[in-house]
Design a protein around this motif. Sequence first.
Motif, mmCIF file in Angstrom:
data_model
loop_
_atom_site.group_PDB
_atom_site.id
_atom_site.type_symbol
_atom_site.label_atom_id
_atom_site.label_comp_id
_atom_site.label_asym_id
_atom_site.label_seq_id
_atom_site.Cartn_x
_atom_site.Cartn_y
_atom_site.Cartn_z
ATOM 1 N N THR A 85 0.832 -1.198 0.000
ATOM 2 C CA THR A 85 0.000 0.000 0.000
ATOM 3 C C THR A 85 0.871 1.255 0.000
ATOM 4 N N ALA B 77 1.034 6.391 -6.961
ATOM 5 C CA ALA B 77 -0.189 7.136 -7.328
ATOM 6 C C ALA B 77 0.021 8.634 -7.141
ATOM 7 N N MET C 107 2.368 1.669 -3.470
ATOM 8 C CA MET C 107 1.425 2.131 -4.501
ATOM 9 C C MET C 107 0.919 3.545 -4.201
ATOM 10 N N SER D 49 -9.289 6.580 -14.509
ATOM 11 C CA SER D 49 -8.505 5.380 -14.232
ATOM 12 C C SER D 49 -7.617 4.936 -15.390
ATOM 13 N N SER D 50 -6.908 5.871 -15.994
ATOM 14 C CA SER D 50 -5.914 5.534 -17.024
ATOM 15 C C SER D 50 -6.478 4.795 -18.224
ATOM 16 N N MET E 109 -7.757 2.121 -6.296
ATOM 17 C CA MET E 109 -8.680 3.260 -6.265
ATOM 18 C C MET E 109 -8.083 4.470 -5.555
ATOM 19 N N LEU E 110 -6.769 4.517 -5.433
ATOM 20 C CA LEU E 110 -6.122 5.716 -4.914
ATOM 21 C C LEU E 110 -6.360 6.864 -5.899
ATOM 22 N N PHE F 1 -4.305 7.319 -9.108
ATOM 23 C CA PHE F 1 -4.575 6.363 -10.192
ATOM 24 C C PHE F 1 -5.950 6.613 -10.814
ATOM 25 N N ALA G 156 -5.840 -0.021 -3.225
ATOM 26 C CA ALA G 156 -4.665 0.552 -3.893
ATOM 27 C C ALA G 156 -5.013 1.038 -5.295
#
Lengths: 453, 488, 128
Positions: free
Chosen positions: A53, A60, A56, A276-277, B91-92, B95, B89
């Motif tokens: 976590t 992010a 990431m 979301s990319s 759904m941060l 991102f 993770a």
Amino acid sequence: MPYIPHTPDDVCAMLDAIGADSIEALFDEIPAHLKAAGKLDALPEGLSEMEVTRLMNERAAMDAGAVSFIGAGAYQHHIPAAVWEIATRGEFYTAYTPYQAEASQGTLQVIYEFQTLMTRLTGMEVSNASVYDGASGLSEAVLMALRANRKSKSRKVLVPTALNPRYTAATQAIVENQDVALDSVAFDPASGQTPLDALKPFEGQDYAALVISQPNFFGSLEEVDALTDWAHANSMLVIGVVNPTSLALLTPPGEWGAEGADIVVGEGQPLGVPLSSGGPYFGFMCCKQKYVRQMPGRIIGRTVDMEGKQGFALTLQAREQHIRRSKATSNICTNQGLAMTASTIYCSLLGPDGLTNVAAHCHANTQSLADKLTAIAGVERAFSAPTFHEVVLTLPKPAAEVLAALAGKDVLGGVSLATDYDMPNAILINATEIHSESDLDLFAVALKEVLAA
Amino acid sequence: MSETQLIFQLSQPGRSAVSQAPKALADDKLSAIPAHLRRKQKPALPEVSEMQVVRHYTNLSSKNFAIDKQFYPLGSCTMKYNPRGANRAAMLPGFLNRHPLAPETHSQGFLSCMFELQNFLKEVTGMKGVSLAPMAGAQGEFAGVAMIRAYHEARGDEGRTEILIPEAAHGTNPATAVMCGYKVREVPVGKDGDVDLDALKAACGPQTAGLMMTNPSTCGVFERQIEAIAKTVHEAGGLLYYDGANLNAILGKVRPGDMGFDVIHMNLHKTFATPHGGGGPGAGPVGVSERLLPYLPTPMAGQRDDGSYHWIDTDTLETSIGHLSAFMGNAGVLLRAYYYARSLGREGMIRVGEFSTLAANYLLKRLEAVGCTAAYPDRRASHEFILTFAKEAKELGVTAMDIAKRLLDYNQHAPTTYFPLLVPECFLIEPTETESKEALDEFVDAMAAILEEARTQPDMVKEAPFTQPVRRLDDVKAARELDLAWSE
Amino acid sequence: MSEIPAELRYASSHEWAKNDDGTVTVGITAHAQDAMGDLVYVELPEVGQVVAAGDEAGVVESVKAASDIYAPVSGEIVAINEALEDEPELVNNVPYEGGWLFKIAMSEESDLDNLLTADQYQAQIESE
């Protein structure tokens, strides 16, 4: 052992029941020299939840912090909190394809409601349960049109140049192996629309379908009624490619021209799915009832159980790969269930007025942004046609250069049309309901600075 | 019975969840849109309150079986635990809010995850290159076969018109081959579940573009002749496609690249524990051997000498089969798979194949002990196995379907039924490595009880289930009297 | 055992054919509809379409299966059973009468000789 519950005692008891000495013995049918032992050394050590976590979170955070005006097929909208809180409930998140209908009525009813919502937004008679995304949805629509248009013997479809070039590229990649040709229809460089004149060369020719994008890639609104009637007069089906938010304001494709569009697809992302990319999104796909057996993908029907109680079930499965195998309408065997569930909740929360208000704010904010930016010397609207929530602007400098400088100020100022349209100084910009007046001003100030530099 | 109502039936004109949308704008703000392009009537979406929506969909969710609630042993679907940490993770905000066309300067975090995931997948499969672009297993299959076609075409090898497929294969395989412009020739499977090698040799020739197969096969056993199969297909000039539906069985134990496969797809929603979401979204990355590297679908993540990341697209990889979606595939699913890979690491990855195989073999032996009939009793189970109820169907009139429905009453999701097609009245059962021994034992107890019921009260079993929101549904009515959208 | 009228001819793919002066009516056998289960849809050829014996000329669908229909003889499709559009169950209920599928104006009378007799068809389904 992450996610594996067995204690050493469990393992012993299980091996005993099997009659094997070791777990390795269970792989005794595999030739020894094929085994991967020692070959996975490049993989890192496992991490705890806290460690992954943290990792990431750091990644992010690297991508956050900019104000974006990029659209071009994916749009930022406010997503009500309830949408993903409910969609990620374990009962939706960790269920599979509703093969056992009695134990999947939740998912099945959501799909039926989704199908209903899509027919109401598009003005079409039937909808499937969704496909992967808008672009691949168009490829399915093209293949479907070839099957559905019994008047046409051709393997050709007309595609406007003003369609999102990413849709054209993906469709090309997916259909080309079946000897399908996508022929281009030019746009009017003054208006940014697809004019009837551009269709003249194809009059009387055998094409299975005409693709109409509303709005088109430039944000311009097409004269959909005239285009639709032209296609039908030339024995072509009409495939509408639409933005679902815009449908709160614009004529639904089911009412285009005298007979309406025949097949409608689009990107469902604006309805409650984050950027979301690029995914997961979902493609929606609707058609006239008479073509439903040519439609690919999962379809849910309302029926009754043996006691006469309402229930929902997969239907028309004989079109699908698990029954028809090589003769199926497509190899698709899923839908984008979770994203589709989110959009069903989104549409229910917004309702007719809410979605209309979102669409109106998108339009008004984009108009306002375009006005602010074109007030800067040398910045002009590239096209004259009315637009929904995207606009093409021409700049006094190369777009790539300007966009890079804007990004340096944490303003993502749209996309360049240099590669796809040979318009090196043009950018495509978008604003939605999430952009405040100060966001719009921020873009204007930054652009002025960049152009002055 | 409010919970069976549709959201549309809760609608009242004038009701709304006002705080969920911006306020209305004056109509003059829309004056730039010509009247003849405007919608005449508002779309008939439901007019409901926020709480009505929350309650309605929460109640609907409770009508589903799900991994979070039940043992869910669908064969070839790998219904393993989906870590919640992966969802959080992915759904941060960094991102979630990243636009797919954001410049590389604002994409380094995301690109780094994708680049590493590509490398992890290469390593566990033994392939030379990986693209994450395909959005589902079926699209991965499409990409794989399209690459096979591109390879033959680039060599001017034009007579290759056929894809070979074992008869036990999943229906997507033949459907995919046709989407790629190929004819399908089925290859028979022997009584032990392995491909009939002589028949394969006879079917191979200059018309063979490739062979699509899973290993372990859809019969739930490891294809022991895989090297001979690879040799046969390769000698005929064809390529070997690995359908990764059953990759979980061998993860960390055997690599498709080492078995001789030229191209594979992986189902991350199976093997890498991303959610099935009621039927999607999934992700179906493809991996290739050296000779197919030029054809991988785009975009892919690349790394420069200075350590920064960039996109590899068709502008530099002109031989690519191209884009399969508008952007780069199901990014959010890929982030969840990345979390899972980091969480497992090397040791964890090796254990997946081991413990999924342990669970399947244990479950098979225990089920045989309570009277179930294995389709391939002399074989090791892979991560899944097949039972056949042909005897029960013939002697008691109780079919695999009836037993599946009765399992729901025991709070067990039914296994995959009637697949593969070549085994009559079958269950394909895949327990996965994440189920405890107690959960497996409960399933065995349920099956033992149902077999007893089938003998003593078959008519009851044939009417199951009794405990679900609905009884058996009238599929014939659903198909004959199509009702696909609600009308008031 | 399902009904196999003696006066008809049969294809091994389970179609029946009835010749009336060169116009051949085609349907599927009672055995075939029984194996398919309740039919939910029948896809028919178009009138005017020319088919060769063995060509695909339609599809019958049940909930769980779909089966191609092959033309048992060569010729032109001269009629289709439009009633099946709304009532596919006719094929289940009266496969040799109201459940017929289409009619072919036969171009090669000798095609009939390649079809099975009732006895031969009976033997085939017993051996399946």
